[in-house]
Design a protein around this motif. Structure first.
Motif, PDB file in Angstrom:
ATOM      1  N   ALA A   1       0.833  -1.203   0.000  1.00  0.00           N
ATOM      2  CA  ALA A   1       0.000   0.000   0.000  1.00  0.00           C
ATOM      3  C   ALA A   1       0.867   1.251   0.000  1.00  0.00           C
ATOM      4  O   ALA A   1       0.612   2.206  -0.746  1.00  0.00           O
ATOM      5  CB  ALA A   1      -0.928  -0.011   1.213  1.00  0.00           C
ATOM      6  N   ALA A   2       1.901   1.268   0.831  1.00  0.00           N
ATOM      7  CA  ALA A   2       2.777   2.433   0.909  1.00  0.00           C
ATOM      8  C   ALA A   2       3.523   2.639  -0.406  1.00  0.00           C
ATOM      9  O   ALA A   2       3.609   3.764  -0.923  1.00  0.00           O
ATOM     10  CB  ALA A   2       3.762   2.269   2.060  1.00  0.00           C
ATOM     11  N   VAL A   3       4.070   1.576  -0.954  1.00  0.00           N
ATOM     12  CA  VAL A   3       4.808   1.684  -2.214  1.00  0.00           C
ATOM     13  C   VAL A   3       3.876   2.138  -3.331  1.00  0.00           C
ATOM     14  O   VAL A   3       4.228   2.990  -4.163  1.00  0.00           O
ATOM     15  CB  VAL A   3       5.467   0.338  -2.569  1.00  0.00           C
ATOM     16  N   GLY A   4       2.652   1.591  -3.359  1.00  0.00           N
ATOM     17  CA  GLY A   4       1.691   1.980  -4.385  1.00  0.00           C
ATOM     18  C   GLY A   4       1.320   3.443  -4.319  1.00  0.00           C
ATOM     19  O   GLY A   4       1.200   4.116  -5.358  1.00  0.00           O
ATOM     20  N   VAL A   5       1.143   3.968  -3.087  1.00  0.00           N
ATOM     21  CA  VAL A   5       0.810   5.394  -2.922  1.00  0.00           C
ATOM     22  C   VAL A   5       1.927   6.265  -3.478  1.00  0.00           C
ATOM     23  O   VAL A   5       1.694   7.221  -4.226  1.00  0.00           O
ATOM     24  CB  VAL A   5       0.558   5.708  -1.431  1.00  0.00           C
ATOM     25  N   LEU A   6       3.153   5.940  -3.130  1.00  0.00           N
ATOM     26  CA  LEU A   6       4.288   6.759  -3.558  1.00  0.00           C
ATOM     27  C   LEU A   6       4.446   6.728  -5.078  1.00  0.00           C
ATOM     28  O   LEU A   6       4.672   7.766  -5.712  1.00  0.00           O
ATOM     29  CB  LEU A   6       5.569   6.271  -2.876  1.00  0.00           C
ATOM     30  N   ARG A   7       4.339   5.555  -5.655  1.00  0.00           N
ATOM     31  CA  ARG A   7       4.496   5.457  -7.107  1.00  0.00           C
ATOM     32  C   ARG A   7       3.346   6.139  -7.840  1.00  0.00           C
ATOM     33  O   ARG A   7       3.545   6.758  -8.894  1.00  0.00           O
ATOM     34  CB  ARG A   7       4.624   3.996  -7.503  1.00  0.00           C
ATOM     35  N   ALA A   8       2.138   6.061  -7.276  1.00  0.00           N
ATOM     36  CA  ALA A   8       0.993   6.735  -7.898  1.00  0.00           C
ATOM     37  C   ALA A   8       1.158   8.249  -7.889  1.00  0.00           C
ATOM     38  O   ALA A   8       0.638   8.953  -8.763  1.00  0.00           O
ATOM     39  CB  ALA A   8      -0.297   6.339  -7.178  1.00  0.00           C
ATOM     40  N   LEU A   9       1.895   8.758  -6.892  1.00  0.00           N
ATOM     41  CA  LEU A   9       2.137  10.203  -6.789  1.00  0.00           C
ATOM     42  C   LEU A   9       3.346  10.639  -7.615  1.00  0.00           C
ATOM     43  O   LEU A   9       3.727  11.811  -7.587  1.00  0.00           O
ATOM     44  CB  LEU A   9       2.335  10.595  -5.323  1.00  0.00           C
ATOM     45  N   GLY A  10       3.969   9.713  -8.315  1.00  0.00           N
ATOM     46  CA  GLY A  10       5.084  10.055  -9.190  1.00  0.00           C
ATOM     47  C   GLY A  10       6.444   9.964  -8.550  1.00  0.00           C
ATOM     48  O   GLY A  10       7.444  10.391  -9.145  1.00  0.00           O
ATOM     49  N   TYR A  11       6.524   9.404  -7.339  1.00  0.00           N
ATOM     50  CA  TYR A  11       7.817   9.264  -6.678  1.00  0.00           C
ATOM     51  C   TYR A  11       8.508   7.983  -7.147  1.00  0.00           C
ATOM     52  O   TYR A  11       7.846   7.005  -7.526  1.00  0.00           O
ATOM     53  CB  TYR A  11       7.660   9.222  -5.160  1.00  0.00           C
ATOM     54  N   ARG A  12       9.810   8.008  -7.057  1.00  0.00           N
ATOM     55  CA  ARG A  12      10.594   6.827  -7.415  1.00  0.00           C
ATOM     56  C   ARG A  12      10.845   5.992  -6.158  1.00  0.00           C
ATOM     57  O   ARG A  12      11.371   6.491  -5.160  1.00  0.00           O
ATOM     58  CB  ARG A  12      11.930   7.232  -8.038  1.00  0.00           C
ATOM     59  N   VAL A  13      10.440   4.731  -6.197  1.00  0.00           N
ATOM     60  CA  VAL A  13      10.689   3.799  -5.101  1.00  0.00           C
ATOM     61  C   VAL A  13      11.656   2.747  -5.611  1.00  0.00           C
ATOM     62  O   VAL A  13      11.413   2.117  -6.647  1.00  0.00           O
ATOM     63  CB  VAL A  13       9.383   3.137  -4.617  1.00  0.00           C
ATOM     64  N   VAL A  14      12.762   2.566  -4.892  1.00  0.00           N
ATOM     65  CA  VAL A  14      13.807   1.632  -5.337  1.00  0.00           C
ATOM     66  C   VAL A  14      13.878   0.459  -4.391  1.00  0.00           C
ATOM     67  O   VAL A  14      13.529   0.554  -3.209  1.00  0.00           O
ATOM     68  CB  VAL A  14      15.185   2.328  -5.432  1.00  0.00           C
ATOM     69  N   GLU A  15      14.324  -0.648  -4.942  1.00  0.00           N
ATOM     70  CA  GLU A  15      14.526  -1.859  -4.154  1.00  0.00           C
ATOM     71  C   GLU A  15      15.996  -1.983  -3.834  1.00  0.00           C
ATOM     72  O   GLU A  15      16.846  -1.926  -4.736  1.00  0.00           O
ATOM     73  CB  GLU A  15      14.041  -3.081  -4.931  1.00  0.00           C
ATOM     74  N   ALA A  16      16.322  -2.122  -2.554  1.00  0.00           N
ATOM     75  CA  ALA A  16      17.718  -2.118  -2.121  1.00  0.00           C
ATOM     76  C   ALA A  16      18.538  -3.172  -2.824  1.00  0.00           C
ATOM     77  O   ALA A  16      19.676  -2.941  -3.218  1.00  0.00           O
ATOM     78  CB  ALA A  16      17.797  -2.315  -0.608  1.00  0.00           C
ATOM     79  N   GLN A  17      17.981  -4.366  -3.014  1.00  0.00           N
ATOM     80  CA  GLN A  17      18.744  -5.437  -3.660  1.00  0.00           C
ATOM     81  C   GLN A  17      19.138  -5.061  -5.078  1.00  0.00           C
ATOM     82  O   GLN A  17      20.246  -5.314  -5.521  1.00  0.00           O
ATOM     83  CB  GLN A  17      17.897  -6.710  -3.698  1.00  0.00           C
TER      84      GLN A  17
END
Length: 477
Positions: free
Chosen positions: A77-93
């Motif tokens: 849910a948190a990742v989806g909100v951020l991406r929907a708002l145009g933010y870049r979410v990265v995966e550490a691996q």
């Protein structure tokens, strides 16, 4: 309460608060564990995605910040909100693929759990120590992401040796930042003496690499630090610039003050990079050999003489559990916090056992690579007191660091198949250690100590389990 109501305005305000408080205080304030996998990337900085969305919700009119348990959709849910708002979410691996894959799950888990202890308010001792507890899982993960070159299929030891050298200095309270001439002399000499896979006496390679990894700082130079490759360019830059440097302040402070963090980091480096090499000579030279270093854990209380006392009473009788020396402030360590640290260290020691098997390294004489985490766990458990129930009194003197003089020993020797684990280890004063090793009653005493070690191990873990519902922690991502 819906994370989807959050807009970029609230996210920006949460980011501003994160920057103002700093990561550790921000997570502690709102009860989040450090992120392990997904991060919001904004202006070149990483932010814990779930925590940012949760705090941003509190900036909505008439709303409160979301706690970790309030996310009905969990991390997604948190990742989806951020991406929907145009933010870049990265995966550490995916963000940092190391050239050498390392197993740091237990170290990261141990550090993340320490952070959860802080977030739950489970008796962390002080704000400063809470920050330390919540930090070292991230340090272990960074060690796991080091880009290390190989020679004949084995990782080169430039960066591990540099970290162990700097860690030894931090543990002894030596200066954090050194002029380049000192680093080149001390570290270059160490690489020449203790490198076992063709490492050259070149301190510039590992320093530049650790600087890129965010574990080292350099100052007093102009221009960008060059990448950690290429002989001529790299050597010329350091020779001309002569930068001062050392571990970053945050990493140094963590390793200086937390015996738990030192133990886990040393075990992680040794287990990862020294599978077929005896690290003993190197650890002894840099002051990290478990038989010689007697630096008590300062994670839960920075005043060790207050925590442990300074020796026997003036009448010569030994202190009993919980007593302190004349004139020392009375302090009783929170048993739940100490039990939590003990549990984490035990699991780190078990990971060490799993990684190293018997713990033997074949050299001209067979040596055993002992777990620093196991030793540190016993130091936590004993609180500076001899664990022989028949002890007639400890020495009146203390170590230079102010801790009681105790020696950590295996009840059943490793050479005889004993485990390198706190359940098979005891803290003994020098007199009891001598009896256990050379005394006429040593076999009888060993039987007593075996029973005592098992009882103390079980009792300490039982205190961990008895924390009750009030000590439960919210899960992060």
């Amino acid at each position: 309460m819906a994370p989807s109501d959050v807009t970029r305005t609230e996210i920006s305000r949460a980011i501003e608060e994160f920057d103002r408080l700093g990561r550790d205080a921000f997570l502690r304030t709102y009860g989040f564990r450090p992120a392990l996998r997904y991060f919001l990337l904004h202006d070149g900085k990483r932010y814990d995605s779930k925590a940012i969305v949760g705090v941003a919700h509190g900036y909505l009119p008439g709303r409160q910040p979301l706690a970790p348990a309030d996310f009905s959709g969990g991390l997604a849910a948190a990742v989806g909100v951020l991406r929907a708002l145009g933010y870049r979410v990265v995966e550490a691996q995916a963000e940092a693929e190391a050239e050498v894959e390392v197993e740091v799950e237990v170290g990261a888990e141990v550090g993340a759990e320490a952070g959860a202890e802080v977030a739950s308010g489970a008796g962390s001792g002080s704000d400063d120590n809470a920050v330390l507890l919540g930090a070292y899982g991230e340090l272990v993960r960074r060690i796991g992401r080091l880009k290390v070159n190989k020679a004949q299929g084995a990782p080169l030891l430039y960066q591990p040796m540099t970290l162990l050298w700097a860690l030894g200095r931090a543990g002894r309270g030596r200066a954090r930042v050194l002029p380049w001439s000192r680093v080149e002399e001390e570290l270059g000499g160490l690489l020449e003496r203790r490198g076992t896979r063709g490492e050259r006496a070149r301190a510039d390679y590992p320093v530049a690499a650790l600087y890129r990894a965010g574990l080292w700082e350099l100052s007093g130079h102009s221009g960008a630090v060059p990448p950690a490759h290429g002989d001529a360019t790299l050597a010329r830059w350091f020779a001309e610039q002569q930068p001062s440097g050392g571990l970053t302040e945050a990493v140094y402070d963590l390793l200086r003050r937390s015996g738990e963090a030192r133990a886990v980091v040393v075990d992680t480096l040794v287990d990862t990079y020294y599978q077929d090499v005896d690290p003993g000579p190197l650890l002894r030279e840099v002051g990290l050999d478990d038989d010689e270093v007697d630096v008590p854990d300062e994670t839960h209380d920075t005043h060790e003489t207050e925590r442990y006392g300074t020796g026997p009473h003036e009448d010569g009788q030994p202190y009993q559990d919980g007593q302190v020396a004349e004139g020392a402030e009375r302090f009783t360590p929170d048993p739940v916090v100490l039990a939590a640290a003990y549990d984490r260290l035990c699991r780190a020691a078990e990971h060490h056992e799993k990684r190293r098997g018997t713990g033997r390294v074949s050299t001209t004489t067979e040596r055993y690579v002992r777990s620093r985490a196991a030793r540190q766990a016993v130091l936590e458990r004993c609180r500076g007191l001899c664990e022989n129930p028949g002890c007639t009194g400890q020495p009146a003197d203390t170590t230079p660091s102010g801790a009681a003089i105790v020696e950590i020993d295996h009840v059943v020797d490793l050479q005889l198949g004993g485990r390198d684990h706190p359940a098979n280890m005891v803290a003994l004063c020098p007199n009891c250690h001598a009896v256990k090793t050379r005394g006429r009653r040593r076999e009888k005493l060993r039987a007593v100590l075996a029973e005592e070690a098992g009882k103390r191990h079980a009792a300490t873990l039982a205190r961990r389990r008895s924390r009750g519902p009030g000590g439960s922690t919210g899960r992060g991502d």
